[in-house]
Design an enzyme around this catalytic site. Structure first.
Site, short mmCIF file in Angstrom:
data_model
loop_
_atom_site.label_atom_id
_atom_site.label_comp_id
_atom_site.label_asym_id
_atom_site.label_seq_id
_atom_site.Cartn_x
_atom_site.Cartn_y
_atom_site.Cartn_z
N LYS A 107 -115.44 91.99 -62.27
CA LYS A 107 -114.67 92.81 -63.69
C LYS A 107 -115.78 93.74 -64.18
O LYS A 107 -116.96 93.42 -64.31
CB LYS A 107 -113.98 91.82 -64.46
N TYR A 149 -133.56 106.87 -89.40
CA TYR A 149 -132.23 107.09 -90.46
C TYR A 149 -132.41 105.88 -91.32
O TYR A 149 -132.68 104.76 -91.08
CB TYR A 149 -130.80 107.06 -89.61
C1 LIG Z 1 -115.00 86.72 -66.78
C2 LIG Z 1 -114.37 85.38 -65.85
C3 LIG Z 1 -115.23 84.48 -65.09
C4 LIG Z 1 -116.46 84.70 -65.30
O1 LIG Z 1 -117.07 84.03 -66.50
P1 LIG Z 1 -118.74 84.07 -66.49
O2 LIG Z 1 -118.92 83.28 -67.74
O3 LIG Z 1 -119.17 85.35 -66.64
O4 LIG Z 1 -119.37 83.41 -65.42
C5 LIG Z 1 -114.41 83.54 -64.68
N1 LIG Z 1 -113.21 83.34 -64.76
C6 LIG Z 1 -112.40 84.20 -65.54
C7 LIG Z 1 -110.82 83.87 -65.60
C8 LIG Z 1 -113.02 85.19 -66.07
O5 LIG Z 1 -112.09 86.11 -67.00
#
Ligand SMILES: *Cc1c(COP(=O)(O)O)cnc(C)c1O
Length: 367
Positions: free
Chosen positions: A36, A263
């Site tokens: 994702k 800045y």
């Molecule tokens: C994002 C996500 C993961 C992965 O989590 P990590 O902590 O990055 O390993 C696993 N399961 C679900 C449902 C997620 O949304």
């Protein structure tokens, strides 16, 4: 001549392979690679293409837009939708054969209806809420949901998944979640693991798979860990960071004591100094929040402290102690020698957020 990039991210695919192998060997389970958010900022399609040959049961994506991007790129690994679908997205899910997770009776009814309409069978998982509070059926509702789905010809139940809200923060709560998950899987009769086949039980994210073991789960869902960053510091040594965020020195200047930097002039030079200007800023995803936090970058492997505020396109660092530094020198902003977790700490956030916020302006270069 094309000018070299100001800021770029080197993506080490051998490191990705190493981390995936580590995750599967350590847990003894197959992985759904979590891709994702543009593969955590590493490049969705490029990483999916690379992982497509590994025989993984699923790629996990957040939503239909990400699934579409992978489908359009001819990715073959089955796609699992981690988040809920909107009603108007469900027809596409059914027609493309993506695997949704069902979170409510409305979900179930909708998918069953669409399956009937198109004369297909939808493969779906049930989402189970054992403490995350984000989606899914409650433990008390699971048996009924399983029973309803099993009576619907249009839906083939191919898994049950839950999620861990505090596997890197609360061991006692997380242990209880595992116990509850395993007990529920026995209760609904899905305890035939650990043989992964066409039915998947899963609850472990990166922190979960590192420190906990389920007696029923046969799939892990690593995200951060795949990218070589451990949510638990004691496991960092076992992983290889996939992304190295790099930039270049644009100019080095001598500035007198008393001169202000950036800045707001929050930094005033205490001594005559050599100051390097570097071609990366918050417009590239380097958080402005690291300003004033004893942050540094590496030039030739040596720490160069940040001076003043991060600007949109540039930062200034002190190189008084590094006489060899010159225009064009490469800079490591984070990577194998400077953990992204440390940058996250300076910015008072988490590595996940730093990685996913690297902007499109930063060219991703596969190695
Ligand atoms: C994002 C996500 C993961 C992965 O989590 P990590 O902590 O990055 O390993 C696993 N399961 C679900 C449902 C997620 O949304």
């Amino acid at each position: 001549m094309i000018s070299p990039p100001r800021a770029w991210a080197e993506i080490d695919l051998a490191a990705l392979d190493h981390n995936l192998e580590f995750a599967q060997a350590h847990s003894g389970l197959k992985a759904m690679a979590i891709l994702k958010a543009g593969a955590y900022g590493h490049g969705l399609v490029a990483l999916a293409k690379h992982l497509d040959t590994k025989g993984l049961p699923y790629f996990g994506v957040a939503n239909v837009r990400e699934a579409r991007e992978l489908a359009d790129a001819q990715v073959k690994t089955p796609l699992y939708l981690l988040g809920p679908t909107f009603p108007e997205e469900r027809e596409e899910v059914v027609l493309k054969g993506w695997t949704p997770c069902l979170s409510s009776h409305e979900d179930i009814g909708d998918f069953a209806e669409l399956a009937r309409k198109h004369e297909v069978v939808v493969s779906a998982h049930l989402a189970l809420d054992t403490g995350m509070g984000r989606g899914g059926f409650l433990p008390t509702q699971l048996a009924e949901a399983v029973e309803r789905v099993s009576l619907l010809p249009g839906i083939r139940l191919t898994g049950i998944g839950s999620h861990l809200p505090s596997a890197d923060e609360d061991a006692e709560f997380t242990r209880e979640q595992f116990v509850q998950f395993d007990r529920l899987m026995h209760e609904v009769g899905f305890d035939a693991s650990p043989t992964p086949g066409d039915f998947y039980l899963h609850l472990s994210n990166s922190a979960g798979l590192l420190d906990y073991q389920s007696t029923t789960a046969n799939l892990i869902r690593p995200g951060l860990l795949l990218y070589g960053v451990s949510p638990l510091p004691q496991w960092q040594k076992a992983l290889h960071p996939v992304m190295t965020l790099k930039s270049r020195v644009a100019v080095v200047r001598r500035l007198p004591a008393g001169h202000g930097i950036s800045y707001g002039r929050t930094s005033i030079l205490a001594h005559d100094s050599r100051v390097a200007t570097i071609g990366i800023g918050y417009g590239d995803g380097l958080p402005r929040a690291i300003s004033g936090k004893k942050a540094h970058v590496l030039i030739g492997g040596c720490p160069a402290p940040l001076l003043g505020r991060v600007t949109m396109d540039q930062i200034m660092v002190d190189v008084t102690h590094l006489p060899g530094v010159a225009t064009g020198d490469e800079v490591e902003v984070f990577g194998p020698n400077l953990p992204v977790s440390e940058v996250a700490e300076w910015a008072d956030t988490i590595a996940w957020e730093i990685l996913t916020r690297i902007t499109p302006r930063v060219m991703r270069v596969l190695k």
